[in-house]
Design an enzyme around this catalytic site. Structure first.
Site, PDB file in Angstrom:
ATOM      1  N   MET A   1       0.831  -1.169  -0.061  1.00 27.71           N
ATOM      2  CA  MET A   1      -0.084   0.037   0.067  1.00 27.71           C
ATOM      3  C   MET A   1       0.867   1.247  -0.263  1.00 27.71           C
ATOM      4  O   MET A   1       0.345   2.429  -0.172  1.00 27.71           O
ATOM      5  CB  MET A   1      -0.812  -0.007   1.189  1.00 27.71           C
ATOM      6  CG  MET A   1      -2.078  -1.099   1.100  1.00 27.71           C
ATOM      7  SD  MET A   1      -2.958  -1.457   2.834  1.00 27.71           S
ATOM      8  CE  MET A   1      -3.690   0.062   2.729  1.00 27.71           C
ATOM      9  N   CYS A   2       2.035   1.159   0.290  1.00 26.00           N
ATOM     10  CA  CYS A   2       2.796   2.166   0.214  1.00 26.00           C
ATOM     11  C   CYS A   2       3.372   2.466  -1.312  1.00 26.00           C
ATOM     12  O   CYS A   2       2.831   1.564  -2.289  1.00 26.00           O
ATOM     13  CB  CYS A   2       4.271   1.903   0.836  1.00 26.00           C
ATOM     14  SG  CYS A   2       4.273   1.380   2.661  1.00 26.00           S
ATOM     15  N   GLY A   3       4.084   3.672  -1.676  1.00 30.28           N
ATOM     16  CA  GLY A   3       4.235   4.059  -2.920  1.00 30.28           C
ATOM     17  C   GLY A   3       5.867   4.063  -3.230  1.00 30.28           C
ATOM     18  O   GLY A   3       6.505   4.746  -2.324  1.00 30.28           O
ATOM     19  N   ARG A  33      -1.546   6.269  -2.095  1.00 25.28           N
ATOM     20  CA  ARG A  33      -1.025   4.965  -1.543  1.00 25.28           C
ATOM     21  C   ARG A  33      -0.511   4.841  -0.069  1.00 25.28           C
ATOM     22  O   ARG A  33      -0.335   3.791   0.499  1.00 25.28           O
ATOM     23  CB  ARG A  33       0.172   4.184  -2.396  1.00 25.28           C
ATOM     24  CG  ARG A  33      -0.358   4.150  -3.840  1.00 25.28           C
ATOM     25  CD  ARG A  33       0.854   3.660  -4.811  1.00 25.28           C
ATOM     26  NE  ARG A  33       0.792   2.168  -4.182  1.00 25.28           N
ATOM     27  CZ  ARG A  33       0.332   1.206  -4.961  1.00 25.28           C
ATOM     28  NH1 ARG A  33      -0.194   1.397  -5.757  1.00 25.28           N
ATOM     29  NH2 ARG A  33       0.658  -0.125  -4.529  1.00 25.28           N
TER      30      ARG A  33
END
Length: 745
Positions: A1-3, A33
């Protein structure tokens, strides 16, 4: 979910400040994100400059201009003065925007994560390392000191650990060999970028069960002329386009390990790479080249149009001079590595051999203008008002008005299998699940299947009995939703027919399903999905119409009256959506009246129940009002106890077959409220009789067929959620604790 985002450029002179701006600009496109914290790392002599901050990405730009950066040097982290206007010929940089899973949002937990005080290795990571606790204990026992709480720090420490071991045993290893040793120790899902002071002008990218996209930019071919790329215009789910380039030539590859199929394979004269196991395919870059890596193609849009989605097990190494190496580490090869390292029992079953994967670089259709707000205040507002056009795009070229049929090239080749199905599972999460709920009855009545809408998380928990003769439809805006992918993988193992409903060409669900429909919603940035939901519903209705038409055609029978009614309904849908949006000012006034509430009930019945669920989700997502979507028929089975003057009630009450029962539900609720509380009763309807009945907060919608009506009825709820959020003073595009693309379970 991180970018995550990375860049490696060769013979592309830019100032250090320009490189920082590129990284920050890209992160801002990935901020949907996650926005708990952010960080970047760029080259500085024989080390790296690192900027980190808690909060939004925009602070990084401020830090780079107003604060001396942290440098990872041999004597530890120190603050230094640096010339941001220094011109760099070759450079690498990595960036990260975080949605916290392990450890609170803090500078020490933000990425890039260093391997040591000297920062020999810097890692950015999207995903979850499920065995990080065991690895942490092992590394601490070996003398490594952890400073943060993230699972990512385990990856960085592993690079440091195995670098030391390999140097002591055999001398400095190649960056790629070191990377595969680290991969052999990791369990879970990850997309990572790694840069190191030991390997200047190099960058490593690894993909396993978290999305990662590679972009190429070759501005010149060495003769001063721009490169020319060509791509066929094809329906996304029919096949993939291949971009040809005369400048990509194989450098040769060394077979460093046993492969699943014989020999490295490279298509000369094309940027099409076919690799096997740990066999590296190396391609010499032109005189000028820039490589980009990103969690999402949207962050690549300003920089390149030539991209490919990496597959699980892919390792990309950008080497000195710009040589580009792509390797694929198969599950079989990973098993062999773990056995050799002593972390796998040799008696364990050997994973089966898999075909050599092929990477095709395709041309992005996304434009820079699409990723901007334009004249709108927020992305959510923009995307709500784009729905008439988005619905038209979903229908475009698929509606044959002359023959009154729907043509879907993405499922045409599998029509025989579709017609033989006996059961259908509509699988999704959140909004995508509600789209499946909306279509459930339509598919049952048009096609005669037994249809069940299922939450993807519940699907993988319960593992229903599915197999040949079952159709499993996987619905996801991003095409990379972790739970939905896990459900898809299970269905594929069971030999069910898998169908994808996605908005992202090349995504995991796009690639792993047997067939599907691209919803054509266009870029959606807001965490709160609106136009993608509408286009998902349209796509599911089109599938139902397409199958029904084919069933009747093969039976030599005319289509049903219901078919004609729904067909006419979706043709007029764009106009109906536009008319529903005309109520926006009135809806804003209603939002002002109820914005102080702490809870809200949204009620619907029959075809409108899914709308009530979706509307409640929208309200809770962005306004933080506790909202429940309730089946109106269940009022007397518990929910009626909550009805009081303090809780606004929103009824989705179109003039359909359920109208008399909805009138009863409204009467039962209003009987338990005072007259003063009537402003808190909101009716979404296509019937003006509610106004004459004394209700002040009536939101009028145009009338369409009752099975298409949910798409129109949802628009007022989207607007209500938007305006409630604004009235309460929150950021509608960045709701707390949420991210748009849920790529971890």
């Amino acid at each position: 979910m991180c970018g995550i985002f990375g860049i490696a450029a060769f013979n592309e002179p830019r100032t250090r400040d320009q490189v920082i701006k590129t990284l920050v600009d890209a992160l801002q496109l990935l901020e949907y994100r996650g926005y708990d914290s952010a960080g970047i790392a760029v080259d500085y002599k024989d080390t790296n400059l690192v900027y980190k901050t808690v909060g939004e990405v925009s602070r990084l730009r401020e830090l780079s201009q107003s604060t001396a950066p942290v440098a990872q040097r041999a004597d530890g982290e120190v603050t230094i003065d640096t010339d941001l206007n220094e011109r760099l010929q070759n450079y690498t940089g990595i960036a990260h925007t975080r949605w916290a899973t392990h450890g609170t949002p803090s500078v020490v937990n933000s990425h890039p994560v260093p391997s040591s005080p000297t920062g020999d290795f810097l890692v950015v990571h999207n995903g979850i390392i499920t065995n990080h606790e065991a690895l942490r204990a092992e590394l601490e026992a070996s003398g490594h000191v952890f400073t943060g709480d993230t699972d990512t720090e385990t990856i960085a420490k592993l690079f440091q650990h195995y670098y030391g071991q390999m140097c002591h045993r055999d001398g400095e290893p190649e960056f790629m060999s070191l990377t595969t040793a680290v991969m052999a120790r990791l369990s879970g899902q990850y997309a990572i970028l790694v840069k190191s002071s030991h390997y200047p002008d190099q960058l490593i990218a690894v993909k396993h069960k978290s999305p990662l996209v590679l972009g190429l930019s070759f501005p010149e071919d060495g003769s001063g002329k721009n490169k020319e790329y060509t791509a066929a215009s094809l329906d996304p789910f029919d096949s993939q386009s291949t971009l040809s380039s005369s400048n990509a030539t194989p450098q040769g590859a060394e077979d460093t390990a046993a492969s699943d199929t014989p020999g490295p394979q490279t298509t000369t004269g094309e940027v099409v790479l076919q690799t096997t196991a740990a066999v590296g395919t190396r391609v010499a870059c032109p005189s000028r080249a820039t490589y980009y890596f990103s969690s999402d193609v949207v962050a690549l849009t300003p920089f390149t149009t030539h991209t490919t989605y990496l597959e699980d097990g892919d390792v990309v190494a950008i080497l000195p001079g710009g040589t580009f190496s792509l390797s694929h580490v198969s599950q079989r090869r990973m098993h062999e590595l773990r056995v050799a390292m002593g972390f796998q029992d040799p008696a364990d079953p050997l994973p089966p051999a898999t075909p050599a994967p092929t990477r095709k670089f395709t041309q992005l259709a996304l434009s820079v203008d699409e990723i901007k707000k334009g004249s709108h205040r927020t992305f959510m507002e923009k995307e709500i008002f784009e729905q008439p056009g988005a619905a038209q795009s979903a229908l475009f070229s698929r509606v044959d008005s002359n023959q009154r049929r729907i043509r879907l090239g993405g499922i045409a080749e599998h029509m025989d299998e579709l017609l033989q199905c006996r059961r259908v599972f509509l699988v999704g999460c959140g909004t995508s699940y509600h789209a499946g709920m909306m279509a459930e009855t339509v598919i049952e009545r048009l096609c005669g299947y037994s249809v069940t809408s299922v939450l993807a998380s519940h699907f993988i928990d319960c593992l229903p009995h599915v197999g040949p003769g079952d159709m499993c439809v996987f619905i996801s805006q991003s095409g990379s939703t972790a739970d939905t992918i896990a459900a898809l993988e299970y269905a594929n193992k069971c030999d069910a027919l898998t169908v994808g409903i996605v908005n992202t060409v090349g995504s995991s669900i796009y690639r792993q399903t047997d067939c599907g429909v691209h919803i054509n919603a266009g870029y959606e940035a807001s965490v709160c999905s609106t136009k993608a939901y509408t286009c998902q519903c349209v796509s599911l209705l089109m599938i139902a119409l397409c199958i029904h038409f084919e069933q009747r055609l093969r039976q030599n029978q005319p289509v049903s009256d219901l078919y004609d009614e729904i067909f006419d309904g979706i043709i007029t849908l764009p106009d109906a959506l536009s008319e529903a949006l005309d109520e926006s000012k009135h809806i804003h006034e209603i939002a002002k009246k109820i914005s102080a509430a702490s809870s809200c009930l949204v009620l619907g019945r029959g075809f409108s129940y899914s709308v009530a669920r979706e509307g409640a989700l929208k309200i809770k997502e962005v306004s933080y009002i506790h909202a429940e979507g309730i089946a109106a028929g269940e009022l007397k089975h518990g929910t009626l106890a909550l009805v009081c003057d303090d809780i606004p009630l929103v009824f989705v009450a179109p003039c359909d077959r359920y109208m008399p029962k909805m009138q009863n539900a409204v009467a039962q609720c209003t009987a338990r409220r005072t007259d003063k509380a009537k402003d808190g009763v909101v009716i979404i309807t296509d019937d003006t009789a509610w106004v004459s009945a004394g209700f002040k907060s009536v939101i009028k919608t145009p009338r369409v067929h009752e099975m298409v009506q949910p798409l129109v009825s949802c628009v007022p709820l989207q607007l209500l959620a938007l305006y409630l959020c604004e009235e309460r003073g929150f950021d509608v595009d960045k709701p707390r604790n949420l991210a748009k693309s849920v790529t971890v379970e």
